[in-house]
Design an enzyme around this catalytic site. Structure first.
Site, PDB file in Angstrom:
ATOM      1  N   LEU A   1     -28.833 -72.809  17.395  1.00 22.50           N
ATOM      2  CA  LEU A   1     -28.446 -71.687  18.256  1.00 22.50           C
ATOM      3  C   LEU A   1     -29.388 -70.495  18.098  1.00 22.50           C
ATOM      4  O   LEU A   1     -29.193 -69.460  18.739  1.00 22.50           O
ATOM      5  CB  LEU A   1     -27.004 -71.255  17.937  1.00 22.50           C
ATOM      6  CG  LEU A   1     -25.945 -72.340  18.157  1.00 22.50           C
ATOM      7  CD1 LEU A   1     -24.577 -71.859  17.671  1.00 22.50           C
ATOM      8  CD2 LEU A   1     -25.866 -72.737  19.639  1.00 22.50           C
ATOM      9  N   GLY A   2     -30.407 -70.628  17.259  1.00 19.00           N
ATOM     10  CA  GLY A   2     -31.448 -69.596  17.136  1.00 19.00           C
ATOM     11  C   GLY A   2     -30.991 -68.321  16.453  1.00 19.00           C
ATOM     12  O   GLY A   2     -31.643 -67.285  16.615  1.00 19.00           O
ATOM     13  N   GLY A   3     -29.922 -68.372  15.675  1.00 13.50           N
ATOM     14  CA  GLY A   3     -29.378 -67.147  15.065  1.00 13.50           C
ATOM     15  C   GLY A   3     -30.407 -66.385  14.236  1.00 13.50           C
ATOM     16  O   GLY A   3     -30.603 -65.184  14.434  1.00 13.50           O
ATOM     17  N   GLY A   4     -31.097 -67.082  13.346  1.00 12.27           N
ATOM     18  CA  GLY A   4     -32.083 -66.426  12.480  1.00 12.27           C
ATOM     19  C   GLY A   4     -33.243 -65.864  13.285  1.00 12.27           C
ATOM     20  O   GLY A   4     -33.726 -64.759  13.023  1.00 12.27           O
ATOM     21  N   SER A   5     -33.684 -66.605  14.312  1.00  8.66           N
ATOM     22  CA  SER A   5     -34.794 -66.146  15.163  1.00  8.66           C
ATOM     23  C   SER A   5     -34.382 -64.906  15.954  1.00  8.66           C
ATOM     24  O   SER A   5     -35.171 -63.983  16.144  1.00  8.66           O
ATOM     25  CB  SER A   5     -35.188 -67.248  16.156  1.00  8.66           C
ATOM     26  OG  SER A   5     -35.580 -68.404  15.455  1.00  8.66           O
TER      27      SER A   5
ATOM     28  N   LYS B   1     -28.659 -68.633  21.399  1.00  8.68           N
ATOM     29  CA  LYS B   1     -29.218 -69.294  22.594  1.00  8.68           C
ATOM     30  C   LYS B   1     -28.740 -70.729  22.679  1.00  8.68           C
ATOM     31  O   LYS B   1     -28.367 -71.343  21.661  1.00  8.68           O
ATOM     32  CB  LYS B   1     -30.744 -69.249  22.598  1.00  8.68           C
ATOM     33  CG  LYS B   1     -31.461 -69.890  21.396  1.00  8.68           C
ATOM     34  CD  LYS B   1     -31.726 -71.376  21.496  1.00  8.68           C
ATOM     35  CE  LYS B   1     -32.529 -71.895  20.296  1.00  8.68           C
ATOM     36  NZ  LYS B   1     -32.365 -73.322  20.035  1.00  8.68           N
TER      37      LYS B   1
ATOM     38  N   PRO C   1     -23.565 -69.392  13.661  1.00  8.07           N
ATOM     39  CA  PRO C   1     -23.739 -70.302  12.526  1.00  8.07           C
ATOM     40  C   PRO C   1     -25.200 -70.709  12.335  1.00  8.07           C
ATOM     41  O   PRO C   1     -25.958 -70.809  13.302  1.00  8.07           O
ATOM     42  CB  PRO C   1     -22.876 -71.509  12.883  1.00  8.07           C
ATOM     43  CG  PRO C   1     -22.508 -71.369  14.310  1.00  8.07           C
ATOM     44  CD  PRO C   1     -22.698 -69.944  14.708  1.00  8.07           C
TER      45      PRO C   1
ATOM     46  N   ASP D   1     -39.063 -69.887  17.917  1.00  5.77           N
ATOM     47  CA  ASP D   1     -38.049 -69.425  18.876  1.00  5.77           C
ATOM     48  C   ASP D   1     -37.960 -67.905  18.999  1.00  5.77           C
ATOM     49  O   ASP D   1     -37.218 -67.399  19.837  1.00  5.77           O
ATOM     50  CB  ASP D   1     -36.652 -69.907  18.446  1.00  5.77           C
ATOM     51  CG  ASP D   1     -36.451 -71.386  18.710  1.00  5.77           C
ATOM     52  OD1 ASP D   1     -37.300 -71.991  19.379  1.00  5.77           O
ATOM     53  OD2 ASP D   1     -35.437 -71.920  18.226  1.00  5.77           O
TER      54      ASP D   1
HETATM   55  O1  C5P Z   1     -41.153 -72.596  14.013  1.00  8.61           O
HETATM   56  P1  C5P Z   1     -40.009 -72.929  13.141  1.00  8.61           P
HETATM   57  O2  C5P Z   1     -40.145 -72.346  11.761  1.00  8.61           O
HETATM   58  O3  C5P Z   1     -38.685 -72.614  13.745  1.00  8.61           O
HETATM   59  O4  C5P Z   1     -40.030 -74.518  12.975  1.00  8.61           O
HETATM   60  C1  C5P Z   1     -39.351 -75.202  11.964  1.00  8.61           C
HETATM   61  C2  C5P Z   1     -39.902 -76.605  11.847  1.00  8.61           C
HETATM   62  O5  C5P Z   1     -39.582 -77.359  13.029  1.00  8.61           O
HETATM   63  C3  C5P Z   1     -41.406 -76.688  11.739  1.00  8.61           C
HETATM   64  O6  C5P Z   1     -41.822 -76.614  10.411  1.00  8.61           O
HETATM   65  C4  C5P Z   1     -41.711 -78.039  12.356  1.00  8.61           C
HETATM   66  O7  C5P Z   1     -41.498 -79.060  11.416  1.00  8.61           O
HETATM   67  C5  C5P Z   1     -40.656 -78.192  13.418  1.00  8.61           C
HETATM   68  N1  C5P Z   1     -41.115 -77.808  14.767  1.00  8.61           N
HETATM   69  C6  C5P Z   1     -41.989 -78.625  15.444  1.00  8.61           C
HETATM   70  N2  C5P Z   1     -42.414 -78.282  16.715  1.00  8.61           N
HETATM   71  C7  C5P Z   1     -41.955 -77.150  17.299  1.00  8.61           C
HETATM   72  C8  C5P Z   1     -41.044 -76.311  16.618  1.00  8.61           C
HETATM   73  C9  C5P Z   1     -40.643 -76.663  15.356  1.00  8.61           C
HETATM   74  O8  C5P Z   1     -42.410 -79.666  14.939  1.00  8.61           O
HETATM   75  N3  C5P Z   1     -42.351 -76.845  18.534  1.00  8.61           N
END
Ligand code: C5P
Length: 314
Positions: free
Chosen positions: A121-125, A31, A116, A158
């Site tokens: 780019l949200g690859g893992g999500s 993405k 990558p 994501d």
């Molecule tokens: O949800 P995800 O695991 O992708 O988020 C990774 C890190 O990014 C979170 O631990 C947080 O520190 C930060 N984050 C945030 N606010 C968001 C999304 C992510 O602070 N809306």
């Protein structure tokens, strides 16, 4: 990649490449965030945001097969990638099992990685979302999209977007998704995608962020996206995470500046970086911008991966 008896006509699922009774091959797209603004820091440590996300035609591939034993056996290509409990594919399988609260079969999952990591780019999500969709099918769980969305939110901010392809307006942590329609014609929007040789950790970028007192509105970017106006879209691009990301990794800021100077409608960092993209009028324009970008690289700047991609309609 599929077993005898597999259906090769395009299944109803937007992610499915092919499917058989107990096996499925899914394409998990990358993405881009065409807009990302932060509204507030939340008591749970996350941030409330607004983002326009769009899927592009750069894909990981997942091949999922039901197995007799109870194990989730994940193999990755390249093999250097972790196939353990820290992989979001594995986390998604565990979260799905916890949700159904009854014994499920095992699964063999093969992940071929092209998007990558640490690039925004949200690859893992995307891999996690494809895992939910794939296991729901091969384990015949019959979970609704709403149930999958609820599980997605528990895996990462994501993941829900990748159940709402190809474009969505995302709010809250990112997990509240409203489909967004584009009228960019059959060929979609065209982008140059630049993946620098360094990654950026999402948590580290958010840690350096200053929450804005007067947030920018996403109306202009949404309207340009809906009408398919690449020039207006290029002008309206915005990402609040650029400043902290560029402070952490000045190379990324330099690459964004040089990409913007290579003649596109506009350029921006995606998500929390490090990938940067440029909006172009059509494919020929994107190829010209990519060529200019590659040729203008200072000798001291490490080489990036440069791709021409487009938004897609399933
Ligand atoms: O949800 P995800 O695991 O992708 O988020 C990774 C890190 O990014 C979170 O631990 C947080 O520190 C930060 N984050 C945030 N606010 C968001 C999304 C992510 O602070 N809306």
């Amino acid at each position: 990649m599929t077993r005898p008896g597999a259906t090769h006509s395009r299944p109803a699922d937007p992610l499915a490449v092919s499917s058989a009774r107990d096996a499925v091959v899914l394409a998990a797209p990358a993405k881009l965030n065409l807009f990302l603004e932060i509204r507030a820091k939340r008591p749970d440590g996350y941030h409330d945001l607004e983002s326009l996300m769009v899927a592009v035609d750069l894909f990981d591939t997942l091949e999922l097969r039901a197995a007799d034993g109870p194990e989730i056996a994940l193999t990755c290509e390249p093999a250097t990638l972790s196939a353990g409990p820290d992989n979001l594919v594995y986390k998604a399988a565990v979260a799905l099992r916890a949700h159904v609260r009854r014994p499920t079969p095992g699964a063999e999952i093969r992940l071929t990685k092209r998007v990558p990591a640490q690039a925004g780019l949200g690859g893992g999500s995307s891999d996690a979302a494809a895992t939910l969709v794939g296991l729901n099918r091969i384990w015949k769980l019959g979970l609704t999209r709403e149930e999958l969305l609820a599980i997605a939110g528990s895996i990462g901010s994501d993941v829900a977007f990748f159940l709402t392809l190809p474009a969505a307006w995302c709010t809250s942590r990112g997990e509240i998704v409203t489909p967004e329609e584009a009228h960019a014609g059959a060929s979609g929007f065209h982008f140059v995608l630049v993946c620098p040789p360094v990654g950026l950790g999402t948590a580290g970028v958010y840690k350096r962020l200053a929450v804005p007192g007067a947030p920018v509105a996403g109306d202009a970017v949404r309207s340009a996206f809906r009408t398919g106006d690449a020039e207006a879209l290029g002008r309206a691009l915005f990402n609040r995470l650029e400043e902290p990301a560029f402070a952490l990794e000045p190379l990324v800021g330099g690459i964004r500046e040089r990409l913007a100077a290579s003649g596109p409608c506009g350029a921006l960092m995606s998500g929390s970086g490090s990938a940067v993209f440029a909006v172009c009028r059509d494919r020929a324009h994107a190829i010209r911008v990519a060529t200019e970008f590659v040729q203008s690289r200072p000798v001291a700047e490490p080489e990036s991966r440069v791709l021409v991609v487009r938004s897609f309609t399933p």
